[in-house]
Enzyme design. Sequence first.
Site, PDB file in Angstrom:
ATOM      1  N   HIS A  50       0.842  -1.207   0.000  1.00  0.00           N
ATOM      2  CA  HIS A  50       0.000   0.000   0.000  1.00  0.00           C
ATOM      3  C   HIS A  50       0.873   1.252   0.000  1.00  0.00           C
ATOM      4  O   HIS A  50       1.914   1.285   0.658  1.00  0.00           O
ATOM      5  CB  HIS A  50      -0.890   0.019   1.244  1.00  0.00           C
ATOM      6  CG  HIS A  50      -1.909  -1.080   1.255  1.00  0.00           C
ATOM      7  ND1 HIS A  50      -3.001  -1.071   0.427  1.00  0.00           N
ATOM      8  CD2 HIS A  50      -2.002  -2.223   1.993  1.00  0.00           C
ATOM      9  CE1 HIS A  50      -3.723  -2.161   0.649  1.00  0.00           C
ATOM     10  NE2 HIS A  50      -3.135  -2.878   1.589  1.00  0.00           N
ATOM     11  N   VAL A 173       4.980 -22.996  20.392  1.00  0.00           N
ATOM     12  CA  VAL A 173       5.208 -22.528  21.774  1.00  0.00           C
ATOM     13  C   VAL A 173       3.934 -22.757  22.578  1.00  0.00           C
ATOM     14  O   VAL A 173       2.853 -22.340  22.161  1.00  0.00           O
ATOM     15  CB  VAL A 173       5.562 -21.019  21.757  1.00  0.00           C
ATOM     16  CG1 VAL A 173       5.655 -20.468  23.172  1.00  0.00           C
ATOM     17  CG2 VAL A 173       6.866 -20.795  20.986  1.00  0.00           C
ATOM     18  N   SER A 347      -3.769  -5.594   8.067  1.00  0.00           N
ATOM     19  CA  SER A 347      -3.337  -4.781   6.943  1.00  0.00           C
ATOM     20  C   SER A 347      -3.119  -3.350   7.420  1.00  0.00           C
ATOM     21  O   SER A 347      -3.931  -2.855   8.215  1.00  0.00           O
ATOM     22  CB  SER A 347      -4.411  -4.802   5.849  1.00  0.00           C
ATOM     23  OG  SER A 347      -3.932  -4.141   4.717  1.00  0.00           O
ATOM     24  N   CYS A 409       5.977 -28.271 -14.360  1.00  0.00           N
ATOM     25  CA  CYS A 409       4.673 -27.583 -14.297  1.00  0.00           C
ATOM     26  C   CYS A 409       4.469 -26.886 -15.633  1.00  0.00           C
ATOM     27  O   CYS A 409       5.119 -25.871 -15.914  1.00  0.00           O
ATOM     28  CB  CYS A 409       4.666 -26.589 -13.135  1.00  0.00           C
ATOM     29  SG  CYS A 409       3.266 -25.459 -13.165  1.00  0.00           S
ATOM     30  N   CYS A 451       1.165 -31.700 -12.348  1.00  0.00           N
ATOM     31  CA  CYS A 451       2.553 -31.768 -11.863  1.00  0.00           C
ATOM     32  C   CYS A 451       2.695 -32.312 -10.444  1.00  0.00           C
ATOM     33  O   CYS A 451       3.790 -32.728 -10.064  1.00  0.00           O
ATOM     34  CB  CYS A 451       3.243 -30.415 -11.999  1.00  0.00           C
ATOM     35  SG  CYS A 451       2.530 -29.120 -10.990  1.00  0.00           S
TER      36      CYS A 451
HETATM   37  C1  LIG Z   1      -7.650 -10.863   3.674  1.00  0.00           C
HETATM   38  C2  LIG Z   1      -6.364 -10.136   3.967  1.00  0.00           C
HETATM   39  C3  LIG Z   1      -5.832  -9.224   3.071  1.00  0.00           C
HETATM   40  C4  LIG Z   1      -4.664  -8.535   3.354  1.00  0.00           C
HETATM   41  N1  LIG Z   1      -4.103  -7.738   2.411  1.00  0.00           N
HETATM   42  C5  LIG Z   1      -2.968  -7.063   2.688  1.00  0.00           C
HETATM   43  C6  LIG Z   1      -2.359  -6.263   1.694  1.00  0.00           C
HETATM   44  O1  LIG Z   1      -2.771  -6.245   0.547  1.00  0.00           O
HETATM   45  N2  LIG Z   1      -1.280  -5.523   2.036  1.00  0.00           N
HETATM   46  C7  LIG Z   1      -0.786  -5.532   3.309  1.00  0.00           C
HETATM   47  O2  LIG Z   1       0.144  -4.786   3.569  1.00  0.00           O
HETATM   48  N3  LIG Z   1      -1.298  -6.348   4.248  1.00  0.00           N
HETATM   49  C8  LIG Z   1      -2.360  -7.119   3.964  1.00  0.00           C
HETATM   50  N4  LIG Z   1      -2.886  -7.956   4.889  1.00  0.00           N
HETATM   51  C9  LIG Z   1      -2.229  -8.072   6.193  1.00  0.00           C
HETATM   52  C10 LIG Z   1      -1.002  -8.975   6.133  1.00  0.00           C
HETATM   53  O3  LIG Z   1      -1.283 -10.153   5.417  1.00  0.00           O
HETATM   54  C11 LIG Z   1      -0.585  -9.312   7.553  1.00  0.00           C
HETATM   55  O4  LIG Z   1      -0.423  -8.109   8.267  1.00  0.00           O
HETATM   56  C12 LIG Z   1       0.707 -10.084   7.644  1.00  0.00           C
HETATM   57  O5  LIG Z   1       0.726 -11.178   6.779  1.00  0.00           O
HETATM   58  C13 LIG Z   1       0.897 -10.542   9.077  1.00  0.00           C
HETATM   59  O6  LIG Z   1       2.064 -11.299   9.157  1.00  0.00           O
HETATM   60  P1  LIG Z   1       2.488 -11.918  10.556  1.00  0.00           P
HETATM   61  O7  LIG Z   1       3.829 -12.486  10.370  1.00  0.00           O
HETATM   62  O8  LIG Z   1       2.295 -10.900  11.623  1.00  0.00           O
HETATM   63  O9  LIG Z   1       1.407 -13.062  10.837  1.00  0.00           O
HETATM   64  P2  LIG Z   1       1.326 -14.525  10.200  1.00  0.00           P
HETATM   65  O10 LIG Z   1       1.667 -14.554   8.787  1.00  0.00           O
HETATM   66  O11 LIG Z   1      -0.004 -15.090  10.598  1.00  0.00           O
HETATM   67  O12 LIG Z   1       2.462 -15.303  10.965  1.00  0.00           O
HETATM   68  C14 LIG Z   1       2.356 -15.706  12.302  1.00  0.00           C
HETATM   69  C15 LIG Z   1       3.132 -16.992  12.452  1.00  0.00           C
HETATM   70  O13 LIG Z   1       3.152 -17.369  13.814  1.00  0.00           O
HETATM   71  C16 LIG Z   1       3.049 -18.770  13.887  1.00  0.00           C
HETATM   72  N5  LIG Z   1       2.562 -19.133  15.218  1.00  0.00           N
HETATM   73  C17 LIG Z   1       1.322 -18.938  15.725  1.00  0.00           C
HETATM   74  N6  LIG Z   1       1.249 -19.453  16.968  1.00  0.00           N
HETATM   75  C18 LIG Z   1       2.467 -19.965  17.253  1.00  0.00           C
HETATM   76  C19 LIG Z   1       3.006 -20.632  18.366  1.00  0.00           C
HETATM   77  N7  LIG Z   1       2.269 -20.907  19.464  1.00  0.00           N
HETATM   78  N8  LIG Z   1       4.302 -21.039  18.335  1.00  0.00           N
HETATM   79  C20 LIG Z   1       5.065 -20.791  17.237  1.00  0.00           C
HETATM   80  N9  LIG Z   1       4.588 -20.162  16.140  1.00  0.00           N
HETATM   81  C21 LIG Z   1       3.304 -19.751  16.153  1.00  0.00           C
HETATM   82  C22 LIG Z   1       2.080 -19.118  12.781  1.00  0.00           C
HETATM   83  O14 LIG Z   1       2.177 -20.476  12.394  1.00  0.00           O
HETATM   84  C23 LIG Z   1       2.493 -18.155  11.694  1.00  0.00           C
HETATM   85  O15 LIG Z   1       3.429 -18.718  10.806  1.00  0.00           O
HETATM   86  C24 LIG Z   1      -4.028  -8.712   4.607  1.00  0.00           C
HETATM   87  C25 LIG Z   1      -4.546  -9.653   5.500  1.00  0.00           C
HETATM   88  C26 LIG Z   1      -5.673 -10.386   5.168  1.00  0.00           C
HETATM   89  C27 LIG Z   1      -6.162 -11.453   6.079  1.00  0.00           C
END
Ligand SMILES: Cc1cc2nc3c(=O)[nH]c(=O)nc-3n(C[C@H](O)[C@H](O)[C@H](O)COP(=O)(O)OP(=O)(O)OC[C@H]3O[C@@H](n4cnc5c(N)ncnc54)[C@H](O)[C@@H]3O)c2cc1C
Length: 483
Positions: A50, A173, A347, A409, A451
């Site tokens: 964004h 965790v 997001s 693929c 694939c």
């Molecule tokens: C529908 C949608 C559209 C979006 N579009 C955009 C966009 O276009 N642009 C943008 O900037 N953002 C967008 N976002 C937001 C963006 O996708 C997220 O902010 C970002 O991916 C978050 O990343 P994260 O690493 O914080 O969380 P996650 O990717 O969820 O990673 C968290 C990790 O923690 C791990 N975990 C959880 N519990 C434990 C535990 N107990 N022990 C060890 N590991 C654990 C999980 O397995 C996971 O791998 C969107 C989100 C959604 C849902």
Amino acid sequence: MSYDVAIIGCGVTGAAIAFELSKYNLKTVILEAENDVASGTTKANSGIIHAGYDPRPGSLMAILNALGSEYAPELCRKLDVPVKWTGSFVCAFDKKDDVTVKELYGRGLKNRISQMEILNPSQIKKLEPNLSDKITSALYAKTAGVVSPWELCLAFAETAVLNGTELKRNFKVNSIKKIPCEQCNKEYKNAYEITSGKGEKVNASFVINAAGVYADEIHSLVAKPSYKIKPSRGQYFLLDHEASGIVNRVIFQCPSNGTKGVLVAPTCHDNIIVGPDAEATEKDDIAVTSQGLNYIAELAKKSVPSIDLSLSIRNFAGVRANSTKDDFIIREVPESKGFIDFAGIKSPGLSASFAMGEAALMLLEKAGLHIEQKKRFIDTRKKIRFKELSEQEKKQLIKDNYTYGRVVCRCETITEGEILAALNSIIKPVSVDGIKRRCNAGMGRCQGGFCSPRVIKLLMDFGLEYDEIMQDKNGSYIIAGEL
Ligand SMILES: Cc1cc2nc3c(=O)[nH]c(=O)nc-3n(C[C@H](O)[C@H](O)[C@H](O)COP(=O)(O)OP(=O)(O)OC[C@H]3O[C@@H](n4cnc5c(N)ncnc54)[C@H](O)[C@@H]3O)c2cc1C
């Protein structure tokens, strides 16, 4: 094992933080519950970088989005992350929307976003001829882009691991205990013992909580609950390459119902993505529903009346880590020294990820972490993408390594050489989708119909038994037994 920093969660937030910390002489470990990185929200979102006009000025979301989108071009180039700088429109359909477009423009100025303008209908049609005649104005933000979210996460994580960070997968965790600091790095006054569901233990002086939708539960292991994650599901259509070109920019409508507005956008892999809706849900609920998809289809046609949703090759859903706070929650937990939350990363979390490492480093230093820059840090990464090479380069590559002459693929023209490179990469894939995220095999029109058996065979050549092979997350077995 004792570490300076443990990062819980290897989505884009945890991976970006690990990447930044790997520039310093620190012992860092990432603890990821799943069998691969980018297994949570990071693999299922719109993939938009964004421009940064949307978040409330002064909020962490606004600051980190603006910084993130500023850092993104150089980082994507260095780490070889697929990205296209398409620009984005927010379209207005009536007078009320026109006001919203002007407000977003004003907010963009406050957030110091450059290269924005408000377009009239004829300017809009000239740039995007397939948009609706009913559009009355649009905010054009030229710095927005589309990125491969899982490749971004992989790029951060792989580079961090290459620079000495440890990654423990299948480490869910389930308890965190404050322990006497002598049991960890004596330099520091804080120490934690982190235990997985299987009983594996890790000690660390500092902890980063980047557990996505589970961040509130991780927080509650060391402190009183001070926020709650309220998951919200967003569903999508992904259209075949045949649809590409219907729009060339990210086309939003005005924000509504807790989303930035339903979008129609090109992806960096030349597909078209359509969605999302927003619906309160459970943390792991990534089901798609006919009701949700019908709603999205209707709104997509409002922006792009000629869009053909029968070209859909996949539907999917992702879960937003919305929280009871109106912003990202990024801070040291007051009653737990050295424990830092990166929670409520909804997001624009993907866009902000490029700046998350810097934010983490600042907070860690403030919490007492000593840092010293490494003399040698590998800050680049390069992959072979066969279909992007010139004919001459392809011929030479096949001459040097015949496995690049075998297309596995066919939809995406992904060669055996690319799959073998993925299997040999520093964070090895252990599932069919793990290979897809690394080299796009199975991403095309047939969605792996042709694939997948060959990908499974290659996984077996790399040591997995047939009954160990999974489609994606733990438990998603494909082959149940021998007949
Ligand atoms: C529908 C949608 C559209 C979006 N579009 C955009 C966009 O276009 N642009 C943008 O900037 N953002 C967008 N976002 C937001 C963006 O996708 C997220 O902010 C970002 O991916 C978050 O990343 P994260 O690493 O914080 O969380 P996650 O990717 O969820 O990673 C968290 C990790 O923690 C791990 N975990 C959880 N519990 C434990 C535990 N107990 N022990 C060890 N590991 C654990 C999980 O397995 C996971 O791998 C969107 C989100 C959604 C849902």
